[in-house]
Design an enzyme around this catalytic site. Structure first.
Site, PDB file in Angstrom:
ATOM      1  N   GLU A   1     -18.648  25.664  23.214  1.00  0.00           N
ATOM      2  CA  GLU A   1     -19.938  25.846  23.876  1.00  0.00           C
ATOM      3  C   GLU A   1     -19.773  26.466  25.264  1.00  0.00           C
ATOM      4  O   GLU A   1     -20.448  27.442  25.613  1.00  0.00           O
ATOM      5  CB  GLU A   1     -20.586  24.466  23.983  1.00  0.00           C
ATOM      6  CG  GLU A   1     -21.883  24.380  24.715  1.00  0.00           C
ATOM      7  CD  GLU A   1     -22.328  22.921  24.720  1.00  0.00           C
ATOM      8  OE1 GLU A   1     -22.757  22.433  23.660  1.00  0.00           O
ATOM      9  OE2 GLU A   1     -22.214  22.253  25.762  1.00  0.00           O
TER      10      GLU A   1
ATOM     11  N   ASP B   1     -22.795  26.919  16.292  1.00  0.00           N
ATOM     12  CA  ASP B   1     -23.815  27.393  17.242  1.00  0.00           C
ATOM     13  C   ASP B   1     -23.151  28.079  18.434  1.00  0.00           C
ATOM     14  O   ASP B   1     -23.719  28.991  19.026  1.00  0.00           O
ATOM     15  CB  ASP B   1     -24.729  26.258  17.709  1.00  0.00           C
ATOM     16  CG  ASP B   1     -24.021  25.232  18.563  1.00  0.00           C
ATOM     17  OD1 ASP B   1     -22.854  24.895  18.272  1.00  0.00           O
ATOM     18  OD2 ASP B   1     -24.632  24.745  19.542  1.00  0.00           O
TER      19      ASP B   1
END
Ligand SMILES: *[C@@H]1O[C@H](CO)[C@@H](O)[C@H](O)[C@H]1NC(C)=O
Ligand SMILES: *[C@@H]1O[C@H](CO)[C@@H](O)[C@H](O)[C@H]1NC(C)=O
Length: 615
Positions: free
Chosen positions: A67, A219
């Site tokens: 991330e 993601d």
């Protein structure tokens, strides 16, 4: 894209004539990248947070995750967009390649896509993209980011790039995994486990073969591609595409492999998949749900003698993970189109499916519901009738896909809606517009801007069995820099396309409010009373009775060990005295955290507002 900047080069310095918000972007960018401020390691890897006493998704602030690296890409793409200098963007992508896409992958030559991973209770389907990727890139290594990195090698495993358990003296970032159980119960363990540390079988509870395994948080890989897409747009507008073309081809390759996020965990048929041996094994793309799912896992044996390797995907898709920009980019940007034969059509299918999914999963009040799963109770069980009443391509609604509590954190709303708003800004797609209209009118009633503070929803609680009756209640309001920033950015992109003046005005108020109230010497922060740190006395989770082991630094691990016992490095932490006092009955540590992703989120919100409105 509106980009009215005049760029003046003076003696190697880039001077940008721009509005107030792009200036604020540059100011904050300067603080984030100032090496005295502690956001980056000596290798240029962004830490999860400047502060080390940090347990949330990572169990130490100087670990990092995919991330953070993805935010680094996007931040530096925007820096290129504003300053005209894309070298930091290229370097940020090198960090991904050098430190987060693992090279140590033994025995992948033994991977057989036609026999992915069957077990006694589950018949697995074939992996329909394995051979295609092999023919594109020459081998069976899987090239996405592992999600967790021990940047300072504090655990001492020494799983540096290309190596397996070099130990505490290894200089450099080390790949690790979080242990089973809750974060405070987890025994952090090495991705490559040669049985040098831990117990007699290293940290493997159920395998007697030295092994390696990685898992991706898709993601984040998708966010990196989103950042690369914007870099491509901005560089093209400035006539500088050639500065970044080799980086774009790396992003394109990541997008090719990232298609593993589309498949059922065991490559079984998508939809009405009941019964581990009854639900048909997939034979081709019938095992693809085409959504951005929860994870990709891969691993194998270390020894080539009897060696094997495996891959696993995920049939759990959360609304908070979707990224229509990434899908759009991989289909439409010629610099990003992946080279494998079916990759562009897969991402095209994903784009359409994601847009349908946003519409399907939105609750009547506005918030996005949780998501869907192809495997009820993670065992292909038969769901209750109420769940079966409304399915998405035969997948079941789940308010908490991934893990219990996944939908409670509000960032799952604002991160995902921001991406949908960017997509709407680019395309004007009416499907995106209708979801945004409803979400924006709801969120505008939930934000409270006062002179000295700002609050937004930060957590939700959920009821309901299907999106028809799902309902979110706001269970917490507050100001979390990253959440507020991503809400502001959502409103910015939405307003820029729709002309909605209320959304624009709220975005501006939020950005101004934080700039006024939350600035400190190295970025933006709020003081948090970190009650959760009381859990450092939680006992570690050991699934096998009687197991004992040893960490590289000599620390003993057994059933009576606590989180803190096996991480005595916390006793040297700059914030240790506060925690010690708390454990002795005093008040909880008060820390102004500087999470890398939050600083980047704020900078990106300022920059977007500046670029879109030329203010
Ligand atoms: C906590 O540690 C950080 C550095 O990680 C430091 O800047 C801060 O002053 C410390 N806070 C206290 C109260 O000790
Ligand atoms: C269990 O581990 C803890 C530290 O994690 C250590 O203090 C204790 O001595 C160990 N117990 C045994 C029986 O080895």
């Amino acid at each position: 894209m509106k980009l009215v900047l005049s760029i003046v080069l003076v003696a190697g310095l880039v001077t940008v004539q721009a509005g107030e918000y792009t200036q604020r972007f540059l100011e904050l960018y300067g603080e984030i990248t100032n090496s005295n401020n502690g956001y980056y390691s000596k290798e240029g890897i962004p830490y999860h947070s400047v502060e080390t006493m940090m347990v949330e998704s990572v169990d130490y602030g100087h670990e990092t995750d995919s991330e953070a690296l993805s935010y680094n890409i996007w931040l530096k793409a925007m820096y290129g967009g504003i300053s005209g200098d894309f070298s930091a963007f290229n370097e940020a992508w090198n960090v991904i390649e050098n430190y987060m896409i693992p090279e140590t992958q033994y025995n992948t030559d033994k991977y057989d896509p036609s026999a992915a991973a069957s077990t006694s209770t589950i018949t697995a389907g074939i992996d329909p993209i394995g051979n295609e990727l092999k023919s594109s890139y020459g081998d069976n290594n899987l090239r996405v980011m592992h999600w967790l990195l021990d940047v300072d090698n504090i655990y001492g495993f020494g799983n540096t790039q290309g190596n397996c358990e070099l130990g505490p003296s290894a200089n450099g970032p080390s790949f690790v995994n979080n242990g089973a159980g809750s974060l405070f119960q987890g025994i952090t363990y090495p991705t490559c486990d040669s049985f040098k540390y831990g117990g007699s079988n290293g940290f493997s509870w159920y395998s007697s073969v030295p092994n390696w395994q990685y898992s991706a948080a898709p993601d984040a890989d998708a966010r990196s591609i989103l950042g690369a897409y914007w870099a491509s747009q901005w560089a093209t507008q400035q006539g500088k595409l050639s500065d970044i073309s080799s980086t774009l081809s790396k992003a394109s390759k990541l997008g090719d492999y990232l298609r593993y996020t589309f498949f059922d965990k065991h490559f079984k048929q998508i939809g009405n998949c009941v019964g581990g041996t009854v639900c048909p094994a997939g034979t081709g793309k019938d095992s693809a749900h085409y959504l951005i799912s929860w994870y990709i896992g891969w691993g194998g044996a270390i020894s080539s003698n009897g060696g094997y390797s495996w891959r696993m995907c995920s049939g759990e898709a959360h609304s908070g993970y979707q990224n229509p920009i990434t899908a759009y980019a991989l289909v439409n940007d010629p610099n990003l189109k992946p080279s494998s034969a079916s990759a562009v059509s897969d991402w095209q299918a994903s784009l359409e499916r994601q847009l349908e999914f946003y519409q399907w999963v939105q609750t009547s009040d506005g918030p996005l519901g949780g998501g869907v799963t192809n495997s009820w109770e993670e065992s292909y069980a038969d769901p209750p009738a109420a769940v079966k009443a409304n399915t998405f391509y035969g997948m079941w609604y789940k308010s908490q896909p991934g893990y219990e509590g996944a939908s409670d954190w509000f960032g799952m709303q604002s991160w995902s809606m921001d991406r949908l708003a960017q997509y709407y800004y680019l395309t004007g797609d009416s499907r995106a517009q209708s979801v945004l209209e409803k979400w924006v009118s709801w969120i505008l009633t939930q934000i409270n801007v006062q002179t000295n503070y700002l609050t937004t929803p930060v957590s939700l609680s959920w009821t309901g069995n299907t999106p028809w009756d799902a309902k979110a209640s706001v269970s917490g309001y507050g100001n979390m820099i990253g959440i507020s920033s991503s809400i502001a950015r959502t409103l910015t992109y939405y307003a820029a396309k729709s002309g909605n003046t209320q959304a624009k005005s709220m975005a501006k108020q939020m950005l101004d409010n934080m700039w006024q109230n939350n600035r400190d010497s190295i970025g933006l922060s709020v003081t948090t009373s970190v009650d959760s740190l009381s859990q450092v006395t939680t006992k570690v989770y050991i699934p096998i009775s009687g197991w004992t082991g040893v960490y590289p630094n000599g620390e003993q691990i057994n059933e009576s060990s606590t989180f803190l016992d096996i991480r005595s490095f916390y006793k040297n932490d700059p914030n240790w005295s506060q925690l010690q006092n708390y454990l002795n009955g005093g008040s909880a540590p008060k820390i102004n955290y500087h999470r890398f992703w939050e600083q980047a989120d704020m900078a990106l919100a300022l920059g977007a507002y500046g670029l879109l409105f030329n203010e």
